[in-house]
Design a protein around this motif. Structure first.
Motif, PDB file in Angstrom:
ATOM      1  N   ARG A   1       0.850  -1.199   0.000  1.00 52.83           N
ATOM      2  CA  ARG A   1       0.000   0.000   0.000  1.00 52.83           C
ATOM      3  C   ARG A   1       0.883   1.245   0.000  1.00 52.83           C
ATOM      4  NH1 ARG A   1      -2.523  -2.765   4.903  1.00 52.83           N
ATOM      5  NH2 ARG A   1      -1.144  -1.322   5.981  1.00 52.83           N
ATOM      6  N   ALA A   2       0.301   2.352  -0.429  1.00 46.70           N
ATOM      7  CA  ALA A   2       1.040   3.616  -0.479  1.00 46.70           C
ATOM      8  C   ALA A   2       1.564   4.024   0.892  1.00 46.70           C
ATOM      9  CB  ALA A   2       0.154   4.719  -1.066  1.00 46.70           C
TER      10      ALA A   2
ATOM     11  N   PHE B   1       9.630   2.806  -5.196  1.00 45.09           N
ATOM     12  CA  PHE B   1       8.445   2.488  -4.409  1.00 45.09           C
ATOM     13  C   PHE B   1       7.180   2.978  -5.125  1.00 45.09           C
ATOM     14  CE2 PHE B   1       5.222   3.590  -1.273  1.00 45.09           C
ATOM     15  CZ  PHE B   1       5.096   2.393  -0.597  1.00 45.09           C
ATOM     16  N   GLN B   2       7.218   4.201  -5.632  1.00 49.12           N
ATOM     17  CA  GLN B   2       6.048   4.743  -6.335  1.00 49.12           C
ATOM     18  C   GLN B   2       5.704   3.888  -7.554  1.00 49.12           C
ATOM     19  OE1 GLN B   2       4.040   6.930  -5.061  1.00 49.12           O
ATOM     20  NE2 GLN B   2       5.421   7.178  -3.327  1.00 49.12           N
ATOM     21  N   PHE B   3       6.723   3.435  -8.292  1.00 49.81           N
ATOM     22  CA  PHE B   3       6.482   2.544  -9.424  1.00 49.81           C
ATOM     23  C   PHE B   3       5.768   1.278  -8.955  1.00 49.81           C
ATOM     24  CE2 PHE B   3       7.969  -1.391 -11.366  1.00 49.81           C
ATOM     25  CZ  PHE B   3       7.349  -1.289 -12.602  1.00 49.81           C
ATOM     26  N   LEU B   4       6.262   0.659  -7.881  1.00 45.16           N
ATOM     27  CA  LEU B   4       5.672  -0.587  -7.389  1.00 45.16           C
ATOM     28  C   LEU B   4       4.210  -0.403  -7.000  1.00 45.16           C
ATOM     29  CD1 LEU B   4       8.579  -1.963  -5.157  1.00 45.16           C
ATOM     30  CD2 LEU B   4       7.900  -2.764  -7.432  1.00 45.16           C
TER      31      LEU B   4
ATOM     32  N   CYS C   1       9.965  -6.932  -0.515  1.00 50.46           N
ATOM     33  CA  CYS C   1       8.770  -7.026  -1.345  1.00 50.46           C
ATOM     34  C   CYS C   1       9.077  -7.854  -2.591  1.00 50.46           C
ATOM     35  CB  CYS C   1       8.249  -5.644  -1.738  1.00 50.46           C
ATOM     36  SG  CYS C   1       9.326  -4.705  -2.839  1.00 50.46           S
ATOM     37  N   SER C   2       8.019  -8.275  -3.256  1.00 48.43           N
ATOM     38  CA  SER C   2       8.129  -8.985  -4.527  1.00 48.43           C
ATOM     39  C   SER C   2       6.855  -8.710  -5.306  1.00 48.43           C
ATOM     40  CB  SER C   2       8.330 -10.486  -4.308  1.00 48.43           C
ATOM     41  OG  SER C   2       8.715 -11.119  -5.515  1.00 48.43           O
ATOM     42  N   ARG C   3       6.902  -8.970  -6.616  1.00 45.90           N
ATOM     43  CA  ARG C   3       5.795  -8.547  -7.462  1.00 45.90           C
ATOM     44  C   ARG C   3       5.459  -9.585  -8.525  1.00 45.90           C
ATOM     45  NH1 ARG C   3       6.073  -4.836 -12.301  1.00 45.90           N
ATOM     46  NH2 ARG C   3       3.888  -4.377 -12.657  1.00 45.90           N
ATOM     47  N   TYR C   4       4.159  -9.766  -8.770  1.00 45.83           N
ATOM     48  CA  TYR C   4       3.663 -10.458  -9.958  1.00 45.83           C
ATOM     49  C   TYR C   4       3.513  -9.401 -11.050  1.00 45.83           C
ATOM     50  CZ  TYR C   4       2.061 -14.344  -6.966  1.00 45.83           C
ATOM     51  OH  TYR C   4       1.978 -15.401  -6.089  1.00 45.83           O
TER      52      TYR C   4
ATOM     53  N   ASP D   1      10.707  -4.280 -21.901  1.00 46.62           N
ATOM     54  CA  ASP D   1      10.312  -3.146 -21.079  1.00 46.62           C
ATOM     55  C   ASP D   1       9.437  -3.679 -19.945  1.00 46.62           C
ATOM     56  OD1 ASP D   1       9.339  -0.890 -19.886  1.00 46.62           O
ATOM     57  OD2 ASP D   1       8.624   0.053 -21.728  1.00 46.62           O
ATOM     58  N   LEU D   2      10.038  -3.862 -18.785  1.00 47.34           N
ATOM     59  CA  LEU D   2       9.310  -4.372 -17.619  1.00 47.34           C
ATOM     60  C   LEU D   2       8.932  -3.265 -16.639  1.00 47.34           C
ATOM     61  CD1 LEU D   2      11.413  -7.579 -16.850  1.00 47.34           C
ATOM     62  CD2 LEU D   2       9.326  -7.397 -18.220  1.00 47.34           C
ATOM     63  N   SER D   3       9.569  -2.094 -16.789  1.00 47.45           N
ATOM     64  CA  SER D   3       9.330  -1.039 -15.800  1.00 47.45           C
ATOM     65  C   SER D   3       9.391   0.372 -16.387  1.00 47.45           C
ATOM     66  CB  SER D   3      10.335  -1.159 -14.660  1.00 47.45           C
ATOM     67  OG  SER D   3      11.649  -1.017 -15.145  1.00 47.45           O
ATOM     68  N   GLY D   4       9.117   0.501 -17.671  1.00 43.92           N
ATOM     69  CA  GLY D   4       9.121   1.824 -18.292  1.00 43.92           C
ATOM     70  C   GLY D   4      10.329   2.123 -19.152  1.00 43.92           C
TER      71      GLY D   4
END
Length: 180
Positions: free
Chosen positions: A21-22, A56-59, A79-82, A156-159
């Motif tokens: 969460r933010a 963090f903002q990207f995530l 942290c980790s991400r799908y 391009d996975l993150s911009g």
């Protein structure tokens, strides 16, 4: 096909994963603010507030990110991400992972990935891991899970397009690794 919940709450023996969460910035930055945590990672300066904050903002904005909590202390440890895989649209990726260096060398990464893979394989046949060529620690950890280097690609996975080593883990191989 059922929709995939990219931000579930998952419980393991020592970890709890929940949607990022933010308002988690301070807790996650506390886990990230050690230079040792980013040693060997392409973003070696990410322990600095001004470098971590845009990450963090990207995530938060990208979604699919899970905060990793130590169940005993309640402390955020990473942290980790799908994420969607641009060149494999029927599959899912797991990445953007970091774990505070105090949790390296034990079972933490294995438990984290076991929880996330177990959830992903309820819906997908294959999971992908995209690793920077310079990130040897992640390459070794990913192969211990049974993933194999399938190819190299500019994605391009993150911009921003970048070179990635693309590791593939089919459901059957994971099942043989964990003995199911």
């Amino acid at each position: 096909m059922t929709a995939f919940d990219a931000q579930p709450t998952l419980l393991g023996d020592t970890l709890q994963l929940r949607p990022l969460r933010a308002d988690d910035f301070q807790a996650l930055f506390a886990a990230a603010n050690s230079p040792e945590t980013w040693a060997g990672h392409p973003a070696t300066e990410r322990y600095r507030h001004e470098v971590f904050e845009p990450y963090f903002q990207f995530l938060v904005q990208a979604g699919g990110c899970l905060l990793i909590l130590d169940r005993q202390s309640g402390e955020a440890i990473g942290c980790s991400r799908y994420y969607p895989v641009p060149d494999q649209p029927d599959d899912i990726g797991i990445g953007f992972t970091f774990i505070n260096n105090r949790y390296w060398g034990g079972a933490t990464n294995r438990e984290l990935k076991s929880l996330m893979l177990g959830h992903a394989f309820q819906r997908f046949e294959r999971v992908w891991f995209h690793i920077a060529p310079s990130n040897i620690r992640s390459q070794k950890g990913t192969t211990k899970l049974g993933a194999r280097l399938a190819y190299e690609a500019q994605l391009d996975l993150s911009g921003t397009p970048a070179a990635w080593l693309c590791y593939e883990l089919p459901r059957e191989r994971w099942a043989s690794v964990v003995g199911h």
